[in-house]
Enzyme design. Sequence first.
Site, PDB file in Angstrom:
ATOM      1  N   CYS A  49      39.955 107.559  58.431  1.00 53.83           N
ATOM      2  CA  CYS A  49      38.963 108.640  58.444  1.00 53.83           C
ATOM      3  C   CYS A  49      39.057 109.284  59.826  1.00 53.83           C
ATOM      4  O   CYS A  49      38.993 108.581  60.840  1.00 53.83           O
ATOM      5  CB  CYS A  49      37.563 108.079  58.230  1.00 53.83           C
ATOM      6  SG  CYS A  49      36.283 109.237  58.767  1.00 53.83           S
TER       7      CYS A  49
ATOM      8  N   LYS B 160      30.251 103.974  71.515  1.00 56.04           N
ATOM      9  CA  LYS B 160      29.638 102.740  72.002  1.00 56.04           C
ATOM     10  C   LYS B 160      30.703 101.802  72.544  1.00 56.04           C
ATOM     11  O   LYS B 160      30.521 101.153  73.563  1.00 56.04           O
ATOM     12  CB  LYS B 160      28.937 102.050  70.832  1.00 56.04           C
ATOM     13  CG  LYS B 160      27.438 102.156  70.898  1.00 56.04           C
ATOM     14  CD  LYS B 160      26.873 101.151  69.938  1.00 56.04           C
ATOM     15  CE  LYS B 160      25.432 101.366  69.627  1.00 56.04           C
ATOM     16  NZ  LYS B 160      25.018 100.672  68.420  1.00 56.04           N
TER      17      LYS B 160
ATOM     18  N   CYS C  71      30.877 107.919  57.169  1.00 62.27           N
ATOM     19  CA  CYS C  71      30.479 109.223  56.616  1.00 62.27           C
ATOM     20  C   CYS C  71      29.513 109.065  55.453  1.00 62.27           C
ATOM     21  O   CYS C  71      28.925 110.038  55.000  1.00 62.27           O
ATOM     22  CB  CYS C  71      31.678 110.003  56.098  1.00 62.27           C
ATOM     23  SG  CYS C  71      32.926 110.367  57.314  1.00 62.27           S
TER      24      CYS C  71
ATOM     25  N   CYS D 228      34.207 105.974  52.917  1.00 61.27           N
ATOM     26  CA  CYS D 228      34.025 105.735  54.356  1.00 61.27           C
ATOM     27  C   CYS D 228      32.550 105.460  54.615  1.00 61.27           C
ATOM     28  O   CYS D 228      31.703 106.296  54.324  1.00 61.27           O
ATOM     29  CB  CYS D 228      34.484 106.939  55.179  1.00 61.27           C
ATOM     30  SG  CYS D 228      34.043 106.735  56.921  1.00 61.27           S
TER      31      CYS D 228
ATOM     32  N   HIS E   9      22.722 114.254  69.704  1.00 66.70           N
ATOM     33  CA  HIS E   9      21.471 114.541  68.998  1.00 66.70           C
ATOM     34  C   HIS E   9      20.598 115.458  69.854  1.00 66.70           C
ATOM     35  O   HIS E   9      19.939 116.375  69.350  1.00 66.70           O
ATOM     36  CB  HIS E   9      20.674 113.256  68.725  1.00 66.70           C
ATOM     37  CG  HIS E   9      21.458 112.183  68.028  1.00 66.70           C
ATOM     38  ND1 HIS E   9      21.652 110.941  68.568  1.00 66.70           N
ATOM     39  CD2 HIS E   9      22.091 112.167  66.833  1.00 66.70           C
ATOM     40  CE1 HIS E   9      22.378 110.204  67.743  1.00 66.70           C
ATOM     41  NE2 HIS E   9      22.656 110.927  66.679  1.00 66.70           N
TER      42      HIS E   9
ATOM     43  N   LYS F 279      35.926 111.113  73.760  1.00 68.16           N
ATOM     44  CA  LYS F 279      34.924 111.008  72.702  1.00 68.16           C
ATOM     45  C   LYS F 279      33.835 110.010  73.113  1.00 68.16           C
ATOM     46  O   LYS F 279      34.139 108.961  73.667  1.00 68.16           O
ATOM     47  CB  LYS F 279      35.630 110.527  71.432  1.00 68.16           C
ATOM     48  CG  LYS F 279      34.788 110.651  70.200  1.00 68.16           C
ATOM     49  CD  LYS F 279      35.577 110.165  68.996  1.00 68.16           C
ATOM     50  CE  LYS F 279      34.619 109.730  67.936  1.00 68.16           C
ATOM     51  NZ  LYS F 279      34.439 110.499  66.814  1.00 68.16           N
TER      52      LYS F 279
ATOM     53  N   HIS G 138      35.923 108.501  62.033  1.00 64.47           N
ATOM     54  CA  HIS G 138      35.554 107.127  62.389  1.00 64.47           C
ATOM     55  C   HIS G 138      36.756 106.249  62.727  1.00 64.47           C
ATOM     56  O   HIS G 138      36.592 105.053  63.001  1.00 64.47           O
ATOM     57  CB  HIS G 138      34.687 106.517  61.272  1.00 64.47           C
ATOM     58  CG  HIS G 138      33.396 107.258  61.112  1.00 64.47           C
ATOM     59  ND1 HIS G 138      33.220 108.269  60.189  1.00 64.47           N
ATOM     60  CD2 HIS G 138      32.248 107.182  61.818  1.00 64.47           C
ATOM     61  CE1 HIS G 138      32.005 108.771  60.318  1.00 64.47           C
ATOM     62  NE2 HIS G 138      31.399 108.132  61.295  1.00 64.47           N
TER      63      HIS G 138
ATOM     64  N   HIS H 159      21.317 110.103  71.436  1.00 62.22           N
ATOM     65  CA  HIS H 159      22.239 110.341  72.548  1.00 62.22           C
ATOM     66  C   HIS H 159      22.374 111.837  72.790  1.00 62.22           C
ATOM     67  O   HIS H 159      21.715 112.653  72.136  1.00 62.22           O
ATOM     68  CB  HIS H 159      23.576 109.639  72.314  1.00 62.22           C
ATOM     69  CG  HIS H 159      24.310 110.070  71.078  1.00 62.22           C
ATOM     70  ND1 HIS H 159      24.651 111.372  70.818  1.00 62.22           N
ATOM     71  CD2 HIS H 159      24.757 109.350  70.003  1.00 62.22           C
ATOM     72  CE1 HIS H 159      25.288 111.441  69.667  1.00 62.22           C
ATOM     73  NE2 HIS H 159      25.353 110.233  69.141  1.00 62.22           N
TER      74      HIS H 159
HETATM   75  N1  MSP Z   1      21.865 111.599  58.600  1.00 64.99           N
HETATM   76  C1  MSP Z   1      22.946 112.512  58.656  1.00 64.99           C
HETATM   77  C2  MSP Z   1      22.452 113.935  58.562  1.00 64.99           C
HETATM   78  C3  MSP Z   1      21.659 114.251  57.347  1.00 64.99           C
HETATM   79  S1  MSP Z   1      21.048 115.884  57.393  1.00 64.99           S
HETATM   80  C4  MSP Z   1      20.548 116.195  55.857  1.00 64.99           C
HETATM   81  C5  MSP Z   1      23.690 112.348  59.963  1.00 64.99           C
HETATM   82  N2  MSP Z   1      23.040 111.771  60.964  1.00 64.99           N
HETATM   83  S2  MSP Z   1      23.642 111.527  62.455  1.00 64.99           S
HETATM   84  O1  MSP Z   1      22.679 110.719  63.143  1.00 64.99           O
HETATM   85  O2  MSP Z   1      24.966 111.009  62.381  1.00 64.99           O
HETATM   86  O3  MSP Z   1      23.614 112.906  63.131  1.00 64.99           O
HETATM   87  C6  MSP Z   1      24.706 113.798  63.086  1.00 64.99           C
HETATM   88  C7  MSP Z   1      24.349 114.985  63.929  1.00 64.99           C
HETATM   89  O4  MSP Z   1      24.012 114.577  65.274  1.00 64.99           O
HETATM   90  C8  MSP Z   1      25.466 115.988  64.142  1.00 64.99           C
HETATM   91  O5  MSP Z   1      25.634 116.873  63.063  1.00 64.99           O
HETATM   92  C9  MSP Z   1      24.977 116.672  65.392  1.00 64.99           C
HETATM   93  O6  MSP Z   1      23.896 117.481  65.100  1.00 64.99           O
HETATM   94  C10 MSP Z   1      24.507 115.496  66.206  1.00 64.99           C
HETATM   95  N3  MSP Z   1      25.609 114.865  66.919  1.00 64.99           N
HETATM   96  C11 MSP Z   1      25.983 113.557  66.856  1.00 64.99           C
HETATM   97  N4  MSP Z   1      27.005 113.355  67.736  1.00 64.99           N
HETATM   98  C12 MSP Z   1      27.328 114.504  68.360  1.00 64.99           C
HETATM   99  C13 MSP Z   1      28.188 114.861  69.420  1.00 64.99           C
HETATM  100  N5  MSP Z   1      28.995 114.008  70.016  1.00 64.99           N
HETATM  101  N6  MSP Z   1      28.156 116.140  69.840  1.00 64.99           N
HETATM  102  C14 MSP Z   1      27.314 117.070  69.304  1.00 64.99           C
HETATM  103  N7  MSP Z   1      26.473 116.752  68.325  1.00 64.99           N
HETATM  104  C15 MSP Z   1      26.543 115.525  67.739  1.00 64.99           C
HETATM  105  O7  MSP Z   1      24.834 112.780  60.026  1.00 64.99           O
END
Ligand code: MSP
Length: 646
Positions: free
Chosen positions: A142, A297, A128, A125, A20, A294, A145, A17
């Site tokens: 949390c 889904k 997390c 959690c 990412h 925020k 979440h 999304h």
């Molecule tokens: N798998 C772990 C990370 C392990 S790294 C050794 C994880 N994955 S995640 O799919 O949840 O990705 C989190 C990351 O996605 C965030 O730190 C950020 O880079 C990005 N984002 C996810 N949602 C976001 C927003 N709403 N806004 C900005 N970035 C966000 O955590």
Amino acid sequence: MTTYITTPIYYVNAQPHLGHAYTTIVADTYSRFCRLRGDEVRFQTGTDEHGDKIAEAAALEDVEPKEYADRISGMFRDTWPLLHAKPDNFIRTTDEDHIRTVREILQKVYDKGDIYFDEYSGLYCRGCERFLTEKELVDGNCPDHQRPPQEIAEQNYFFRMSNYQQQLIDHIKDNPEFVTPERYRNEVLSFLSEPLEDLCISRPKSRLTWGIELPFDNNFVTYVWFDALINYLTGLGYPSGEKYDTFWPVAEHVIAKDILKPHAIYWPTMLMSMEVPLYKKLHVHGYWNVDDTKMSKSIGNVVRPAELVEAYGVDTLRYFTLREMSFGLDASFSSQAIVARQNSDLANDIGNLYSRSIAMLKKYHGGTIPQPGDEEEVDRDLRELAERVVQTYQENMSIFQFQKGLQAVWELVSQANKYIVTNEPWALAKDEAKAVRLATVMYNVMESLRLLTLVLRPVMPETAAKMTTGLGYGEDDPAVSLLPEGGFWGVLKPGMRIQKIEPLFPRIDAKKHMGSEKQEKPKKKKKENVAPVELEGLISFESFKEVDIRVAEIKAAEKVKKSDRLLKLTLAVPEERTVVAGIAEYYSPEDLVGLKVLAVANLKPAKLMGIPSQGMVLAAKSVVDGEERLVLTGVLGDAPVGTRIS
Ligand code: MSP
């Protein structure tokens, strides 16, 4: 110089999304910027595929976890080219060499005595994938979440994180750039001011099988973070080899604030135990919300990168995200905001500069770069501004202040547009005696464009490529592909011929555009014979009269919970009403009470962070010392509350 930049490896329990996409765009832009300044660069991203969440998601679809992980990991891998993000390595935690190295590291840390077996009960959690402390909970939930963690009591393996607490505090204090922006560094230091608990690093196989088996106890698998964080090393061939030797000493990680603790506390202490030097920098950004809510889904407002690219074009998306988010703070996505940027910054400012300059060069010099004459004061001003801009751009891009870097670039765009208006090439062209002056002006305009092409490459690779070809350069020509050390004005060679050009950005009809339609075809450009002026933005007096602007007094002001940007204001217009304003970064609530400001009184009410807002305060958006500010507006003389502005 060498640079190693990584994104988090994304969980494969959800499709890519906007969040990412942003992190990946940031890492890609930074890697392109570093290449532009001549660095040898390695950029790594990938997917995190073990753990409860993935096992659950696979079970829901009734497939094996690996099959599920293959599919979603493939979606991430396929999304990045759509954003023109070009990682050098895409790592998966299910890769054989990664699994082998994680096991070797676990054994090493175990042999050293930093891993022990114990009974533990705590608040876990699933979102997390870690135990939370009581202090982290908000109303028993949390905070990330919004649900209560589970009480879990079981025997597990623990990493002696507490052994390294003081060493980590010292490291952070001695290295101010280890975690930036500063607010996150402070957050980490404040967390470290309390005793650290040891880190649970395993799950019994009776509860979870989808993980990497511990080398010293085959009844357990390792806990997600001990597996995931190590990707940054395994992707370089740790523990040895050229890639590892070259890139590990300069490692920089980009993450969002959600995974600050694992990256700023677990990871460095793990590295200390492994006797591996710490990474160099951790760059932490805020969260993207959608229409100030925020992204989730369940609300159904998750924004997909592929749809955004389809609707707005890849470079508009890259530019928008980097320009709109102040790195470290939260930002809000809306289709209105992206359309506004496209129409004003891109189609209007740079798009017009490019097309009008090239059209004039064709008309007055047959498309050939002319030989400039003597430099006059206006020319020197433009050159000096360009030199300052390139420097400010470089400084800011190297510290992840993309917003400020781009603000600086737009100073040059607007100065070059002003330079054209002031020097009136169309008037010079009518007077033969002014031929040399015309050549000088056109040369300077084209030289500004060349510099813009150069600095825009990391941010908008597709547009920069069009501009490069338009100017008659090859992709790798140092004039447009390498940041100069200094004294860089005057690189453009007289006699060079520009090429046939394509328009850079079409304007988007904001009324029609709801965010999902295809991009409109560019409008035909008007034939240019006098100063090209954009008339499309003008409104009638009747339209202006529809806006009811009033003098209003701020009676009360407070911060909106969980928002860095918003303040809740009580305005007297003269009747009292609530208005939510995005000015929290610039004003403290206590400074506002009693101020008389201008407010739009007849806006349709909107909900921001759940608070109904009835109107809008007006502010001037200004750039001071390269920093964007919002300055509230008011009236110059005495006008009672409720006075209408006409
Ligand atoms: N798998 C772990 C990370 C392990 S790294 C050794 C994880 N994955 S995640 O799919 O949840 O990705 C989190 C990351 O996605 C965030 O730190 C950020 O880079 C990005 N984002 C996810 N949602 C976001 C927003 N709403 N806004 C900005 N970035 C966000 O955590």
